[in-house]
Design a protein around this motif. Structure first.
Motif, PDB file in Angstrom:
ATOM      1  N   VAL A  55       0.837  -1.205   0.000  1.00 26.41           N
ATOM      2  CA  VAL A  55       0.000   0.000   0.000  1.00 26.41           C
ATOM      3  C   VAL A  55       0.869   1.251   0.000  1.00 26.41           C
ATOM      4  N   ASP A  59       0.337   1.681  -3.847  1.00 32.80           N
ATOM      5  CA  ASP A  59      -1.088   1.977  -3.970  1.00 32.80           C
ATOM      6  C   ASP A  59      -1.558   3.104  -3.056  1.00 32.80           C
ATOM      7  N   TYR A  60      -0.679   3.997  -2.670  1.00 36.00           N
ATOM      8  CA  TYR A  60      -1.042   5.065  -1.739  1.00 36.00           C
ATOM      9  C   TYR A  60      -1.011   6.397  -2.470  1.00 36.00           C
ATOM     10  N   ILE A  78     -10.450   5.786  -1.829  1.00 39.55           N
ATOM     11  CA  ILE A  78      -9.161   5.175  -1.500  1.00 39.55           C
ATOM     12  C   ILE A  78      -9.150   3.750  -2.051  1.00 39.55           C
ATOM     13  N   THR A  81      -7.104  -2.081  -1.286  1.00 34.08           N
ATOM     14  CA  THR A  81      -6.033  -2.617  -0.437  1.00 34.08           C
ATOM     15  C   THR A  81      -5.828  -1.747   0.796  1.00 34.08           C
ATOM     16  N   GLU A  82      -5.985  -0.462   0.629  1.00 30.82           N
ATOM     17  CA  GLU A  82      -5.855   0.433   1.781  1.00 30.82           C
ATOM     18  C   GLU A  82      -7.020   0.260   2.750  1.00 30.82           C
ATOM     19  N   LEU A  85      -6.238  -2.712   4.750  1.00 33.41           N
ATOM     20  CA  LEU A  85      -5.195  -2.358   5.713  1.00 33.41           C
ATOM     21  C   LEU A  85      -5.781  -1.602   6.905  1.00 33.41           C
ATOM     22  N   HIS A  86      -6.691  -0.674   6.648  1.00 33.10           N
ATOM     23  CA  HIS A  86      -7.332   0.057   7.749  1.00 33.10           C
ATOM     24  C   HIS A  86      -8.158  -0.886   8.623  1.00 33.10           C
ATOM     25  N   ARG A 143      -4.812  11.581   6.575  1.00 32.14           N
ATOM     26  CA  ARG A 143      -5.096  10.974   5.271  1.00 32.14           C
ATOM     27  C   ARG A 143      -6.319  11.597   4.621  1.00 32.14           C
ATOM     28  N   LYS A 155       1.572   9.873   4.963  1.00 27.79           N
ATOM     29  CA  LYS A 155       2.445   8.854   4.379  1.00 27.79           C
ATOM     30  C   LYS A 155       3.660   8.589   5.266  1.00 27.79           C
TER      31      LYS A 155
END
Length: 157
Positions: A55, A59-60, A78, A81-82, A85-86, A143, A155
């Motif tokens: 990420v 992918d960020y 967003i 994948t993020e 992750l969250h 974010r 980031k």
């Protein structure tokens, strides 16, 4: 399988029983709750670190407020994948809250200040976990602020 010699049968059955005992021992060892939890934790952390690295490195991007495509979907702010992750990080936060509540219930007779102090002194990892959660929350909030400097902070944190 037919074996004509009775001594061979005894030896064969003895070896088979010996191998069965070894298999049972390994099965009991690896299915024990402690080792299973250890392996699942290690697997989770490896997958989490892989996803986290992916990420952040690939992918960020800043928030998608202009309706572009992300991960093949339009109007998603967003990447998926993020989002995963969250979700994983929020499960970590919930787990830490659960641990603190259990600690609080065990030390109920003490003062609030000593309960918090012992929570951090009994297990040094709690300091690292709480620091990581605090930094994550700062990054999580930054974010969603649509300013380039806030994105950079999110980031780095």
């Amino acid at each position: 399988m037919s074996i004509s010699n009775p001594d061979t049968i005894k030896t064969y059955k003895g070896k088979q029983q010996f191998l069965q005992n070894i298999r049972d021992s390994y099965r009991r060892f690896y299915s024990a709750p402690g080792i299973v939890r250890f392996y699942s934790d290690i697997l989770f952390y490896i997958l989490f670190l892989g996803l986290f690295s992916f990420v952040l490195l690939v992918d960020y991007f800043p928030l998608n407020i202009y309706g572009g495509k992300r991960n093949g979907y339009a109007n998603i702010h967003i990447p998926i994948t993020e989002i995963v992750l969250h979700i994983l990080l929020w499960t970590l936060i919930v787990e830490e809250i659960r641990e603190f509540i259990i600690h609080w219930a065990e030390k109920r007779a003490s003062s609030n200040r000593s309960i918090v102090r012992t929570y951090f002194t009994d297990d040094g990892w709690n300091i690292l976990d709480c620091t990581a959660i605090l930094l994550y929350l700062i990054g999580f909030i930054a974010r969603f602020i649509v300013i380039e400097q806030a994105f950079i902070v999110s980031k780095y944190v």
